[in-house]
Design a protein around this motif. Structure first.
Motif, PDB file in Angstrom:
ATOM      1  N   ALA A 254       0.816  -1.210   0.000  1.00  0.00           N
ATOM      2  CA  ALA A 254       0.000   0.000   0.000  1.00  0.00           C
ATOM      3  C   ALA A 254       0.851   1.263   0.000  1.00  0.00           C
ATOM      4  CB  ALA A 254      -0.909   0.012   1.225  1.00  0.00           C
ATOM      5  N   ILE A 255       2.147   1.148   0.336  1.00  0.00           N
ATOM      6  CA  ILE A 255       3.033   2.304   0.354  1.00  0.00           C
ATOM      7  C   ILE A 255       3.993   2.215  -0.813  1.00  0.00           C
ATOM      8  CG2 ILE A 255       4.777   3.540   1.695  1.00  0.00           C
ATOM      9  CD1 ILE A 255       3.527   2.500   4.193  1.00  0.00           C
ATOM     10  N   LYS A 256       3.941   3.183  -1.675  1.00  0.00           N
ATOM     11  CA  LYS A 256       4.815   3.173  -2.842  1.00  0.00           C
ATOM     12  C   LYS A 256       6.196   3.699  -2.466  1.00  0.00           C
ATOM     13  CE  LYS A 256       0.984   3.897  -6.047  1.00  0.00           C
ATOM     14  NZ  LYS A 256       0.397   4.777  -7.088  1.00  0.00           N
ATOM     15  N   PRO A 257       7.245   3.244  -3.151  1.00  0.00           N
ATOM     16  CA  PRO A 257       8.594   3.737  -2.858  1.00  0.00           C
ATOM     17  C   PRO A 257       8.638   5.254  -2.935  1.00  0.00           C
ATOM     18  CG  PRO A 257       8.700   1.846  -4.306  1.00  0.00           C
ATOM     19  CD  PRO A 257       7.243   2.211  -4.181  1.00  0.00           C
ATOM     20  N   GLY A 258       9.291   5.869  -1.931  1.00  0.00           N
ATOM     21  CA  GLY A 258       9.427   7.315  -1.921  1.00  0.00           C
ATOM     22  C   GLY A 258       8.303   8.039  -1.221  1.00  0.00           C
ATOM     23  N   ASN A 259       7.239   7.327  -0.827  1.00  0.00           N
ATOM     24  CA  ASN A 259       6.151   7.987  -0.109  1.00  0.00           C
ATOM     25  C   ASN A 259       6.638   8.532   1.230  1.00  0.00           C
ATOM     26  OD1 ASN A 259       4.374   7.417  -2.136  1.00  0.00           O
ATOM     27  ND2 ASN A 259       2.885   6.397  -0.835  1.00  0.00           N
ATOM     28  N   LYS A 260       5.970   9.581   1.714  1.00  0.00           N
ATOM     29  CA  LYS A 260       6.353  10.199   2.976  1.00  0.00           C
ATOM     30  C   LYS A 260       5.156  10.282   3.913  1.00  0.00           C
ATOM     31  CE  LYS A 260       9.995  13.025   0.897  1.00  0.00           C
ATOM     32  NZ  LYS A 260      10.502  14.408   0.686  1.00  0.00           N
ATOM     33  N   ILE A 261       5.408  10.070   5.192  1.00  0.00           N
ATOM     34  CA  ILE A 261       4.380  10.194   6.212  1.00  0.00           C
ATOM     35  C   ILE A 261       4.864  11.205   7.241  1.00  0.00           C
ATOM     36  CG2 ILE A 261       3.235   9.023   8.132  1.00  0.00           C
ATOM     37  CD1 ILE A 261       3.032   6.578   6.436  1.00  0.00           C
ATOM     38  N   VAL A 262       3.998  12.135   7.614  1.00  0.00           N
ATOM     39  CA  VAL A 262       4.372  13.181   8.554  1.00  0.00           C
ATOM     40  C   VAL A 262       4.249  12.666   9.982  1.00  0.00           C
ATOM     41  CG1 VAL A 262       3.813  15.479   9.414  1.00  0.00           C
ATOM     42  CG2 VAL A 262       3.659  14.991   6.966  1.00  0.00           C
ATOM     43  N   THR A 263       5.294  12.848  10.758  1.00  0.00           N
ATOM     44  CA  THR A 263       5.291  12.493  12.178  1.00  0.00           C
ATOM     45  C   THR A 263       6.380  13.293  12.861  1.00  0.00           C
ATOM     46  OG1 THR A 263       5.388  10.687  13.767  1.00  0.00           O
ATOM     47  CG2 THR A 263       6.910  10.569  11.920  1.00  0.00           C
ATOM     48  N   LYS A 264       6.358  13.342  14.179  1.00  0.00           N
ATOM     49  CA  LYS A 264       7.425  14.022  14.933  1.00  0.00           C
ATOM     50  C   LYS A 264       7.449  13.448  16.344  1.00  0.00           C
ATOM     51  CE  LYS A 264       8.217  18.387  14.077  1.00  0.00           C
ATOM     52  NZ  LYS A 264       9.613  18.582  13.647  1.00  0.00           N
ATOM     53  N   ASP A 265       8.611  13.014  16.788  1.00  0.00           N
ATOM     54  CA  ASP A 265       8.770  12.480  18.138  1.00  0.00           C
ATOM     55  C   ASP A 265       9.866  13.242  18.867  1.00  0.00           C
ATOM     56  OD1 ASP A 265       6.790  10.465  18.204  1.00  0.00           O
ATOM     57  OD2 ASP A 265       8.061   9.159  17.006  1.00  0.00           O
ATOM     58  N   TYR A 266       9.671  13.444  20.162  1.00  0.00           N
ATOM     59  CA  TYR A 266      10.602  14.203  20.995  1.00  0.00           C
ATOM     60  C   TYR A 266      11.115  13.317  22.126  1.00  0.00           C
ATOM     61  CZ  TYR A 266       8.482  18.321  18.768  1.00  0.00           C
ATOM     62  OH  TYR A 266       8.029  19.238  17.862  1.00  0.00           O
ATOM     63  N   TYR A 267      12.410  13.457  22.445  1.00  0.00           N
ATOM     64  CA  TYR A 267      13.023  12.755  23.564  1.00  0.00           C
ATOM     65  C   TYR A 267      13.733  13.805  24.413  1.00  0.00           C
ATOM     66  CZ  TYR A 267      12.037   8.625  20.825  1.00  0.00           C
ATOM     67  OH  TYR A 267      11.384   7.648  20.109  1.00  0.00           O
ATOM     68  N   ILE A 268      13.267  14.001  25.646  1.00  0.00           N
ATOM     69  CA  ILE A 268      13.711  15.107  26.487  1.00  0.00           C
ATOM     70  C   ILE A 268      14.399  14.545  27.733  1.00  0.00           C
ATOM     71  CG2 ILE A 268      12.943  17.151  27.754  1.00  0.00           C
ATOM     72  CD1 ILE A 268      10.316  16.856  25.944  1.00  0.00           C
ATOM     73  N   SER A 269      15.583  15.083  28.069  1.00  0.00           N
ATOM     74  CA  SER A 269      16.300  14.627  29.253  1.00  0.00           C
ATOM     75  C   SER A 269      17.229  15.731  29.732  1.00  0.00           C
ATOM     76  CB  SER A 269      17.082  13.339  28.946  1.00  0.00           C
ATOM     77  OG  SER A 269      18.082  13.591  27.967  1.00  0.00           O
TER      78      SER A 269
ATOM     79  N   PHE B 124      11.557  11.920  28.983  1.00  0.00           N
ATOM     80  CA  PHE B 124      10.162  12.230  28.695  1.00  0.00           C
ATOM     81  C   PHE B 124      10.041  12.285  27.179  1.00  0.00           C
ATOM     82  CE2 PHE B 124      11.100  13.793  32.869  1.00  0.00           C
ATOM     83  CZ  PHE B 124       9.981  13.469  33.609  1.00  0.00           C
ATOM     84  N   PHE B 125       9.188  11.447  26.616  1.00  0.00           N
ATOM     85  CA  PHE B 125       9.145  11.385  25.163  1.00  0.00           C
ATOM     86  C   PHE B 125       7.722  11.191  24.659  1.00  0.00           C
ATOM     87  CE2 PHE B 125       9.302   6.978  26.345  1.00  0.00           C
ATOM     88  CZ  PHE B 125       8.678   6.266  25.335  1.00  0.00           C
ATOM     89  N   THR B 126       7.534  11.502  23.401  1.00  0.00           N
ATOM     90  CA  THR B 126       6.229  11.328  22.777  1.00  0.00           C
ATOM     91  C   THR B 126       6.203  10.012  22.015  1.00  0.00           C
ATOM     92  OG1 THR B 126       6.951  12.583  20.826  1.00  0.00           O
ATOM     93  CG2 THR B 126       5.813  13.806  22.568  1.00  0.00           C
ATOM     94  N   GLY B 127       5.068   9.344  22.101  1.00  0.00           N
ATOM     95  CA  GLY B 127       4.865   8.091  21.377  1.00  0.00           C
ATOM     96  C   GLY B 127       3.402   7.987  21.006  1.00  0.00           C
ATOM     97  N   SER B 128       3.103   7.129  20.080  1.00  0.00           N
ATOM     98  CA  SER B 128       1.709   7.008  19.638  1.00  0.00           C
ATOM     99  C   SER B 128       1.323   5.548  19.498  1.00  0.00           C
ATOM    100  CB  SER B 128       1.496   7.734  18.311  1.00  0.00           C
ATOM    101  OG  SER B 128       2.309   7.171  17.296  1.00  0.00           O
TER     102      SER B 128
END
Length: 255
Positions: free
Chosen positions: A70-85, A96-100
């Protein structure tokens, strides 16, 4: 004359150490998350604050794998994760970090035990002009190799890595072509707009153990529901904790 030389050396050393203490660092890593997904991760250090931000665009490449049609080569998905220490010298570090999970974002507290690093000073590598030493460890069930530099004396790295007497510029799980981070750029400045203490007030807050146990309980229930709809006698293997995908395979409370 001797006293003048000693005075000069002492003052130069104090100036050098003070300069390092005030130094700001930004490292951009190329991060291979899985066999099909790559992204950038930016590590920022300022004073005692550390934040690592996984880039907002994941680049997928399924060429030759055929694993996700279902995902073609080169496709992009928007996400952002943070790792704080914070920079500290303890054996346990608070992250302290973000996860989904299932379209819900969480702000998670994780207490990470410092890996027992074995440093081999005979194995060296030059990365972006910095002299690096080899170190190996077991990180939550994964055997990893890192290269760090004492020229940037910060006990930090990408993701949740720390505990070496210098900044990690390359770290990867052994015998894998993913779960790896490689520094592509080092800057001794930090964008003043970087927020080292984002709060994520709209995210549910949870502890790492609760997050993992809740997530895996839901996954097991989904698997049971799926099996209930299949013909009688059908069996599907349920991964053991040690066979978790990703770098973190065994957690401290499971040992």
């Amino acid at each position: 004359m001797v006293l003048k030389k000693i005075y000069f050396v002492i003052n130069f050393t104090i100036f050098f150490i003070h300069g390092l203490a005030q130094q700001q660092v930004h490292v951009k890593y190329y991060h291979v998350r899985s066999a099909i997904a790559t992204l950038a991760e930016d590590l920022y250090i300022k004073d005692n604050n550390v934040i690592s931000i996984q880039d907002s665009v994941i680049n997928f490449n399924t060429a030759g794998t055929g694993s996700i049609s279902a995902i073609k080569p080169g496709n992009k998905i928007v996400t952002k994760d943070y790792y704080i220490s914070k920079l500290n010298g303890g054996d346990i570090k608070d992250f302290f970090f973000t996860g989904s999970f299932r379209d819900t974002d969480y702000f998670i507290h994780d207490k990470v035990t410092k890996p027992v690093w074995s440093i081999d000073e005979t194995k060296t590598k030059k990365i972006l002009g910095y002299n690096c030493l080899k170190a190996t460890a077991n990180f939550r069930g994964s055997s990893v190799t890192a290269y760090f530099t004492k020229e940037l004396p910060y006990s930090a790295g990408p993701f949740k890595f720390f505990g070496l007497p210098g900044l990690i510029l390359d770290v990867r799980e052994n015998d894998k072509n993913y779960n790896m981070w490689k520094a592509e750029k080092v800057e001794l400045t930090v964008d003043p707009k970087i927020n080292f203490t984002p709060q994520f007030t709209n995210y549910p807050k949870t502890e790492m153990r609760q997050f993992i146990e809740t997530k895996e309980a839901k996954q097991n229930k989904e698997m049971a529901d799926l099996l209930s709809k299949l013909p009688p006698g059908t069996q599907m293997d349920t991964p053991e904790p040690k066979n978790r995908l990703g770098l973190e395979k065994i957690f401290e409370w499971e040992r």
